[in-house]
Design an enzyme around this catalytic site. Structure first.
Site, PDB file in Angstrom:
ATOM      1  N   ASP A 183       1.355  -1.350   0.333  1.00  0.00           N
ATOM      2  CA  ASP A 183       0.190  -0.076  -0.103  1.00  0.00           C
ATOM      3  C   ASP A 183       0.948   1.591   0.006  1.00  0.00           C
ATOM      4  O   ASP A 183       1.754   1.528   0.774  1.00  0.00           O
ATOM      5  CB  ASP A 183      -0.678  -0.270   1.333  1.00  0.00           C
ATOM      6  CG  ASP A 183      -2.025   0.872   1.032  1.00  0.00           C
ATOM      7  OD1 ASP A 183      -2.509   1.674   0.430  1.00  0.00           O
ATOM      8  OD2 ASP A 183      -2.357   1.551   2.885  1.00  0.00           O
ATOM      9  N   GLU A 277      -1.410  -1.298  -5.516  1.00  0.00           N
ATOM     10  CA  GLU A 277      -2.669  -0.640  -6.280  1.00  0.00           C
ATOM     11  C   GLU A 277      -1.974   0.287  -7.503  1.00  0.00           C
ATOM     12  O   GLU A 277      -1.108   1.220  -7.069  1.00  0.00           O
ATOM     13  CB  GLU A 277      -2.877   0.841  -5.511  1.00  0.00           C
ATOM     14  CG  GLU A 277      -3.318   0.377  -3.701  1.00  0.00           C
ATOM     15  CD  GLU A 277      -3.868   1.739  -3.202  1.00  0.00           C
ATOM     16  OE1 GLU A 277      -4.805   2.550  -3.084  1.00  0.00           O
ATOM     17  OE2 GLU A 277      -3.060   1.763  -2.860  1.00  0.00           O
ATOM     18  N   ASP A 359      -3.515   1.180   7.784  1.00  0.00           N
ATOM     19  CA  ASP A 359      -2.665   0.921   6.244  1.00  0.00           C
ATOM     20  C   ASP A 359      -1.801  -1.105   6.065  1.00  0.00           C
ATOM     21  O   ASP A 359      -2.366  -1.240   4.994  1.00  0.00           O
ATOM     22  CB  ASP A 359      -1.001   1.719   6.344  1.00  0.00           C
ATOM     23  CG  ASP A 359      -1.004   3.095   6.156  1.00  0.00           C
ATOM     24  OD1 ASP A 359      -2.721   3.447   5.496  1.00  0.00           O
ATOM     25  OD2 ASP A 359      -0.627   4.156   7.009  1.00  0.00           O
TER      26      ASP A 359
END
Ligand SMILES: [Zn+2]
Length: 377
Positions: A183, A277, A359
């Site tokens: 992340d 991502e 996170d």
């Protein structure tokens, strides 16, 4: 797998070598422009262009007429012709505008020479080039593999650089049977699904703090000039500071690139599947704040590095849609717990009572989603 890699170094030619470089650039430009005229004329008369071979066949005669063409690296002259014919091919394939005349006034002057029978080679802190001999250069890293070509450039400030293109054979890395989710964030640069956090401060160097200071100074000088009715283009102190800030910025980016190279290599080495991502670059580029803009550049360059290293070393990079709700789900039991405001750094799942770092939970969800995509592919 054979891959091509470019290396750029500053070179320090002697005065004589500088003259020879200028001459070679001049001859390359002359040959380019000379055949561009012929090409255009032929096109006007026949509706067809020339070919590389047709032009190349005329070179010996041209050299007889203009003997100074023989004083420079003949491969450089030849590649200038190759450039012209490539430019025309791209033009006819509608990828480019028609080639234009090369001008002496263009800020960057360059020529390219190719590797033939060891005419380009590295010898300690010197590089051997056709007709130039040994040129001293700032060897900041090793060149791996077979050298394909070299481009010598002189920029407007009179500095000389060389770009070397080399081809090297890369072996896939050993499989580790490990997968990881990543992340990307602002406070922490990257949060890994194994719980590790790559602190942004760790690579917010002193240089970066200095950059911020100097940037503020630049704004003050701009304001000062404005208050005194001076055009920014004429504001000497402002311009001087602007150049200084540009150099600092470049150094900060270099430091970051170094950091990102090491981080991406470590991740690719240790894992077979890397899930991350997908970044929305358009949205990112709209933000002009300094800290954020550096983070943006770092993110996209990090993902780019992960991608090509995964390709090189036989690993898999999976990009997850940025609309995937990575922070809304409990990574332990899968319960959908809804959107959480940014202040919520930790939370406990009401169903399975797992306590989550926001996170790390997100990166675990990214990992699970990535593995799902790989399995269904
Ligand atoms: Zn749960």
């Amino acid at each position: 797998m054979l891959i091509k890699k470019a290396y750029k170094f500053r070179i320090y030619p002697t005065n004589e070598q500088k003259r020879q470089i200028a001459k070679t650039i001049g001859c390359s430009r002359f040959v380019f422009n000379h055949f561009l005229v012929k090409w255009n004329d032929t096109y006007k008369q026949t509706g067809k262009g020339l070919t590389y071979n047709a032009c190349s066949a005329q070179l010996p005669q041209l050299k007889k007429e203009l003997s100074w063409l023989k004083e420079v690296d003949s491969i450089a002259v030849q590649s200038s012709l190759r450039n012209l014919s490539d430019a025309f091919s791209r033009f006819f394939q509608k990828q480019n505008k028609a080639p234009r005349f090369k001008s002496k006034k263009h800020p960057v002057q360059s020529y390219t020479t190719k590797q033939i029978n060891g005419n380009i080679s590295m010898e300690g802190n010197k590089i051997k080039l056709p007709k130039l001999g040994l040129v001293r250069f700032a060897k900041s890293r090793e060149v791996h593999g077979r050298i394909i070509n070299a481009t010598v450039r002189r920029n407007p400030s009179g500095k000389y650089f060389i770009s070397i293109l080399a081809e090297t054979d890369i072996q896939p890395l050993a499989k580790t049977e490990s997968a990881i989710g990543i992340d990307l964030g602002i406070t922490d640069f990257a949060i890994l699904s194994d719980g590790r956090k790559i602190d942004n401060n760790k690579f917010t160097s002193n240089m970066e703090k200095k950059l911020k200071r100097e940037q503020r100074k630049l704004s003050r000088r701009a304001l000062h000039a404005k208050n005194n009715g001076i055009n920014l283009l004429d504001a000497k102190n402002y311009q001087k500071q602007k150049r200084y800030v540009a150099r600092l910025y470049e150094r900060v980016l270099n430091q970051r690139a170094d950091f990102l190279n090491k981080l991406s290599t470590a991740i690719i080495k240790n894992h077979d599947v890397i899930c991350i991502e997908d970044l929305n670059t358009k949205g990112m580029l709209r933000n002009h704040k300094l800290a954020k803009s550096i983070a943006d550049v770092s993110w996209s360059s990090f993902v780019t590095k992960l991608q090509y290293k995964a390709d090189w070393y036989g690993k898999t990079l999976v990009k997850i849609s940025r609309w995937f709700p990575s922070s809304q789900r409990c990574s332990a039991c899968g319960l959908h717990t809804g959107k959480k405001s940014l202040e919520v750094r930790e939370w406990t799942c009401p169903a399975c009572h797992m306590h989550h770092d926001r996170d790390v939970n997100a990166s675990k969800n990214i990992l699970a989603e990535g593995l799902r995509i790989v399995a269904s592919a």
